[in-house]
Motif scaffolding. Structure first.
Motif, short mmCIF file in Angstrom:
data_model
loop_
_atom_site.label_atom_id
_atom_site.label_comp_id
_atom_site.label_asym_id
_atom_site.label_seq_id
_atom_site.Cartn_x
_atom_site.Cartn_y
_atom_site.Cartn_z
N LYS A 334 41.74 -96.12 9.00
CA LYS A 334 42.06 -97.51 8.66
C LYS A 334 40.80 -98.37 8.66
N GLU A 335 39.69 -97.79 8.21
CA GLU A 335 38.41 -98.48 8.18
C GLU A 335 37.74 -98.29 6.83
N THR A 336 36.87 -99.21 6.46
CA THR A 336 36.03 -99.00 5.29
C THR A 336 34.92 -98.02 5.66
N SER A 337 34.28 -97.45 4.66
CA SER A 337 33.19 -96.52 4.95
C SER A 337 32.03 -97.22 5.65
N GLU A 338 31.79 -98.50 5.33
CA GLU A 338 30.74 -99.26 6.02
C GLU A 338 31.08 -99.45 7.49
N GLU A 339 32.34 -99.72 7.77
CA GLU A 339 32.75 -99.89 9.17
C GLU A 339 32.62 -98.59 9.95
N ILE A 340 32.96 -97.47 9.29
CA ILE A 340 32.82 -96.17 9.95
C ILE A 340 31.36 -95.89 10.27
N GLY A 355 30.16 -94.03 2.14
CA GLY A 355 30.35 -93.57 0.77
C GLY A 355 30.30 -94.67 -0.27
N SER A 356 30.55 -95.91 0.14
CA SER A 356 30.59 -97.01 -0.82
C SER A 356 29.25 -97.25 -1.48
N MET A 357 28.16 -96.79 -0.87
CA MET A 357 26.85 -97.00 -1.50
C MET A 357 26.70 -96.17 -2.77
N HIS A 364 36.12 -94.43 0.36
CA HIS A 364 36.81 -93.81 1.51
C HIS A 364 36.17 -92.49 1.93
N PHE A 365 34.85 -92.38 1.71
CA PHE A 365 34.13 -91.17 2.08
C PHE A 365 32.92 -91.50 2.96
#
Length: 393
Positions: A334-340, A355-357, A364-365
């Protein structure tokens, strides 16, 4: 036969390592940027030590032996015949891609990529005033790999402003090693719409297990003549800091335009150590070292799969065919990849890539660098598991 060790825990802190010395704290394990923790092929180090002993490091000319090394390597190991006159040397694959876009487009032209993809594709397109268009890869959750939507690619190539197709072969971060059939299909569509293929093949030596890399430039001449390939030994031999790469282009008029852009971008002079290192890397001894490296990384990948299966079964691992960069599906969280990325680094002292980069398709990776001694990777994975399982509880 020489056997090489890849299990040495070399201390890289305090060497101005981008990977290790960018972390805010010294107790963070970096599993992010595509930089291996393995010492390079020993013969490269020995050659550089001999060069250093000379004591003078002026402007460098690139000798015929350099071109011969490139041509012989790709012919012997990849079945690709390259003419030395078709090679343009430069300081890196990213500067090469940027110069190619400058040479072959006008501001407002479209450049097609396949997201999620290496983040510098986006900046190179943007910095040249072009429009990025994504032929988004299809995530096959059964086969656990990316596939190409050729119908969508056909439509996007047909746009009146489409000029270039940036291919990543093997694909970073998805880990695909594109098959000959897939490359031919891409080539046929690009030829149909008169869109030029620019293939980033920097990870070409890093195939896992029995997967086989096909150079785009080795396709039949009628499909590949107008294409441009960017390659370098930097990833495979861990010599990115030596700044050496090559552009291979058969079309003389296009090559002239690219050469002019290389000079305009001031990336026409190369590091003398890079010139030396490439010639040593592309030898029979370098091939033996590389073979053992691939075996070690393949083993790390197998162990990573086993670890995730036991400790993080809720996070599927993309089937890796090439590169040393594992691509992890975190959509169950339940988090964005940046938050992870941020939470794992701050609270659990392990640094992975969000993964968003790599585009909206990677949201979601996370990406994990497997190119380090297993002892270090295992500890990093433990920290990832503790962070994710603890958060879910």
């Amino acid at each position: 036969m020489t056997s090489f060790s890849f299990s040495t825990l070399t201390n890289r802190r305090g060497t101005n390592s981008y990977k290790w010395d960018s972390a805010p704290n010294e107790d963070i394990i970096p599993l992010w940027v595509a930089d291996m923790d393995f010492e390079t092929y020993p013969a490269i180090t020995e050659a550089l030590q001999r060069r250093v002993a000379h004591g003078i490091f002026g402007y460098t000319r690139v000798p015929d032996a350099y071109y011969d090394a490139v041509c012989q390597w790709f012919s012997k190991h990849h079945g690709w015949t390259i003419c030395k006159d078709h090679i343009i040397y430069t300081s890196g694959v990213v500067p090469a891609i940027s110069a190619i876009i400058k040479a072959l487009t006008l501001p407002g032209d479209q450049v097609i990529v396949q997201g999620p993809v290496y983040n510098c594709f986006y900046s190179s397109i943007r910095n040249n005033g072009c429009e990025m268009v994504s032929n988004s890869l299809v995530y096959n959750k059964v086969a656990m790999r990316y596939e190409i939507d050729f119908d969508d690619l056909d439509r996007k190539l047909s746009h009146e402003r489409a000029r270039l197709f940036l291919l990543c072969n093997p694909h970073n971060p998805g880990g695909r090693v594109w098959t000959t059939e897939e490359l031919i299909h891409i080539a046929e569509l690009c030829k149909k719409h008169n869109v030029r293929v620019v293939s980033d093949e920097i990870h070409c030596e890093l195939t896992l297990h029995d997967n086989q890399y096909t150079p785009f430039g080795s396709l039949p001449d009628k499909l590949s003549y107008g294409s441009i390939t960017c390659c370098s030994p930097s990833k495979a031999f861990n010599i990115a800091g030596l700044q050496i790469a090559n552009i291979i282009c058969r079309d003389a008029l296009v090559r002239e335009r690219i050469d002019r852009a290389i000079n305009i971008n001031e990336v026409c002079d190369v590091n003398p150590f890079g010139v030396e290192a490439l010639q040593v890397a592309y030898t029979d001894g370098g091939a033996e070292w590389l073979k053992e490296l691939r075996q070690y990384i393949s083993s790390n990948y197998d162990k990573l799969l086993d670890f995730f299966g036991k400790h993080l079964p809720q996070l599927p691992v993309m089937r890796m065919e090439g590169t040393y960069l594992a691509w992890i599906d975190c959509s169950a969280l339940k988090e964005t990849s940046e938050e992870i990325e941020e939470r794992l680094m701050k609270e659990h002292k392990v640094w992975v890539n969000a993964g968003s980069m790599y585009g909206k398709e990677g949201e979601h990776f996370i990406r994990i660098n497997m190119a380090c001694p297993w002892q270090r990777l295992e500890e990093g994975l433990r920290r990832v598991a503790n962070g994710i399982n603890g958060y879910q509880e």
